[in-house]
Write an enzyme that holds these catalytic residues in place. Sequence first.
Site, PDB file in Angstrom:
ATOM      1  N   TYR A  51       0.789  -1.229   0.000  1.00 39.30           N
ATOM      2  CA  TYR A  51       0.000   0.000   0.000  1.00 39.30           C
ATOM      3  C   TYR A  51       0.824   1.283   0.000  1.00 39.30           C
ATOM      4  O   TYR A  51       0.257   2.366  -0.084  1.00 39.30           O
ATOM      5  CB  TYR A  51      -0.959  -0.003   1.195  1.00 39.30           C
ATOM      6  CG  TYR A  51      -1.907  -1.171   1.160  1.00 39.30           C
ATOM      7  CD1 TYR A  51      -2.923  -1.231   0.219  1.00 39.30           C
ATOM      8  CD2 TYR A  51      -1.776  -2.226   2.059  1.00 39.30           C
ATOM      9  CE1 TYR A  51      -3.795  -2.309   0.172  1.00 39.30           C
ATOM     10  CE2 TYR A  51      -2.642  -3.311   2.021  1.00 39.30           C
ATOM     11  CZ  TYR A  51      -3.642  -3.344   1.076  1.00 39.30           C
ATOM     12  OH  TYR A  51      -4.502  -4.409   1.026  1.00 39.30           O
ATOM     13  N   HIS A  87      -8.614   1.057  -6.196  1.00 44.29           N
ATOM     14  CA  HIS A  87      -7.820   0.213  -5.293  1.00 44.29           C
ATOM     15  C   HIS A  87      -6.359   0.585  -5.455  1.00 44.29           C
ATOM     16  O   HIS A  87      -5.870   0.719  -6.584  1.00 44.29           O
ATOM     17  CB  HIS A  87      -8.028  -1.270  -5.606  1.00 44.29           C
ATOM     18  CG  HIS A  87      -9.435  -1.698  -5.382  1.00 44.29           C
ATOM     19  ND1 HIS A  87      -9.940  -1.924  -4.124  1.00 44.29           N
ATOM     20  CD2 HIS A  87     -10.457  -1.880  -6.251  1.00 44.29           C
ATOM     21  CE1 HIS A  87     -11.218  -2.246  -4.236  1.00 44.29           C
ATOM     22  NE2 HIS A  87     -11.557  -2.214  -5.510  1.00 44.29           N
TER      23      HIS A  87
END
Length: 144
Positions: free
Chosen positions: A22, A100
């Site tokens: 991430y 995402h």
Amino acid sequence: MKIMVINGPNLNLLGIREKEIYGAKDFNQVIDYIKEEGKELGLEVNCFQSNIEGEIINFIHNAYFEKYDGIIINPGAYTHYSIAIYDALKGVEIPTVEVHLSNIHKREEFRHKSVTAPACIGQISGFGEYGYIMAMNALKNKIK
């Protein structure tokens, strides 16, 4: 043009959780980046985050009642099983882009399916925080 950005569960842990997936920027840095880029695009951008499905649904409903032009949503893990979020997005009929940070199709098998994406005009996956900017551009061009 007024855009609502909704972030789902665990996105408040950006910069802490699985940085190799991430990224290293913390949640507030990502939100600041989204708002700055939105301003450059001439958009009014308001960002929300919740770990609670019902609150996310309330954000979607509020987008309708507060007359938002578009929604950008990262439903987090709810992507894969929340029919309630899907129904809320379908119900308000606001152009929505699903984002995402990671490429969900290159991850675990259970992450490959999105039940919420069919309620959206498109899905952007795998471009990190830049995916939100791509989504803002897409909405700006789609809504005109």
